[in-house]
Design an enzyme around this catalytic site. Structure first.
Site, short mmCIF file in Angstrom:
data_model
loop_
_atom_site.label_atom_id
_atom_site.label_comp_id
_atom_site.label_asym_id
_atom_site.label_seq_id
_atom_site.Cartn_x
_atom_site.Cartn_y
_atom_site.Cartn_z
N CYS A 142 0.83 -1.22 0.00
CA CYS A 142 0.00 0.00 0.00
C CYS A 142 0.86 1.27 0.00
CB CYS A 142 -1.00 -0.03 1.16
SG CYS A 142 -2.40 1.10 0.88
N HIS A 235 -4.41 -4.40 0.22
CA HIS A 235 -4.10 -4.99 1.52
C HIS A 235 -4.49 -6.46 1.54
CE1 HIS A 235 -2.74 -1.57 3.90
NE2 HIS A 235 -3.64 -0.83 3.28
N GLU A 237 -3.21 -8.66 3.18
CA GLU A 237 -3.03 -9.20 4.53
C GLU A 237 -4.23 -8.96 5.44
OE1 GLU A 237 -1.94 -4.88 5.16
OE2 GLU A 237 -1.93 -6.35 3.52
#
Length: 301
Positions: A142, A235, A237
């Site tokens: 990001c 993102h 994750e």
């Protein structure tokens, strides 16, 4: 992947409940293989949650991984206990004489600032320059991806009229690239940001390759041709509820913001969001570890 993490790290208990393969240090040292050394520069405010998310994704391959965390010296986070940083984190000056097989630079909530206006920009520049000779491959996430594109390749960023927040579809355009082996031709990924890199400049850059496309949010995956840098604009994750927590946080601040797009089942905010990106996230991390790190890094530095 057996992952070697400190026994008392809070993330460990969460990962053990999820049946993630964790390894004690004494067991790791008796295996006749060298663990991959991964350095994580955690710039996110909620450091403990981010630790858990990243360690989870690093855990899913046959490779043994040893992780070190660092935080910035020039800026002290207000959202993490000082005791946690002192116990589990180091600073760049403490590790800069070492070499690492891989590194992860996370996102950060500083998009509204020009890069040079960020409190720790000079320190981050020093770290990114250091990676050229001390790290085999770096995964930039990001804002970390935007910072890497700007510093390494001169790619600028621009503010969007409104924040991107939600789950967005992507289509592979380079399906044979090692980073996306095993990933579906179309996949969905969370995004949460106020800015975009200049993707036209990325596409024209002779050192960069875009791996996918999205009409709404631009590419997710950008890889340097020497594989030293991987930029992830979203993102992968994130947990299923991360966008929800961000949305609730912004509402509590009184911000004029829309609900995350394509996120709540049937667009009903009373329904629990579902994780549609877990398999892609695991594959991207394991492919990066295998093909960009393990297959490329020397056994001894």
């Amino acid at each position: 992947m057996p992952i070697n993490v400190p026994k008392q790290l809070p993330a460990r208990a969460i990962l053990e409940k999820e049946n993630i393969f964790l390894m004690e240090k004494n067991r790791a040292t008796t295996q006749d293989i060298r663990p991959l050394k991964i350095l994580i520069l955690n710039l996110m405010p909620d450091k403990e949650r981010t630790e858990t998310q990243l360690l989870r994704l690093l855990s899913n391959s046959p490779l043994q991984v040893s992780v070190d965390f660092i935080h910035t010296e020039t800026y002290q986070s207000k959202n993490v206990r000082k005791s946690h940083l002192e116990k589990f984190y180091q600073t760049f000056s403490e590790i800069k004489d070492q070499r690492y097989d891989g590194m992860i630079i996370t996102g950060a909530p500083v998009e509204h600032f020009d890069f040079e206006e960020v409190d720790y920009w000079d320190e981050l520049v020093e770290i990114m320059e250091w990676t050229k000779e001390h790290v085999t491959s770096t995964l930039n996430i990001c804002w970390g991806a935007q910072a890497a594109l700007y510093y390494h390749y001169g790619i600028t960023k621009t503010m969007r009229k409104e924040k991107i927040s939600g789950i967005y579809s992507h289509k592979l355009v380079r399906p044979t690239n090692k980073l996306v082996r095993g990933i579906n031709d179309e996949f969905k990924i969370p995004h949460s940001r106020h800015t975009d890199s200049d993707y036209v400049a990325v596409e024209k850059h002779d050192q960069l390759t875009i791996l996918d496309s999205s009409d709404q949010v631009g590419p997710l995956l950008i890889v340097s041709n020497d594989e030293k840098n991987v930029m992830i604009t979203g993102h992968i994750e994130y947990d299923a509820d991360t966008l929800l927590r961000e949305y609730q946080r912004d509402l509590a601040k009184g911000l004029d913001i829309h609900a995350p797009s394509n996120y709540f089942p049937d667009n009903d905010q009373k329904k629990q969001p579902v994780n549609h990106w877990r398999s892609e996230a695991y594959l991207i991390f394991s492919n990066w570890l295998n093909y960009f790190v393990y297959q490329e890094t020397p056994f001894t530095w």
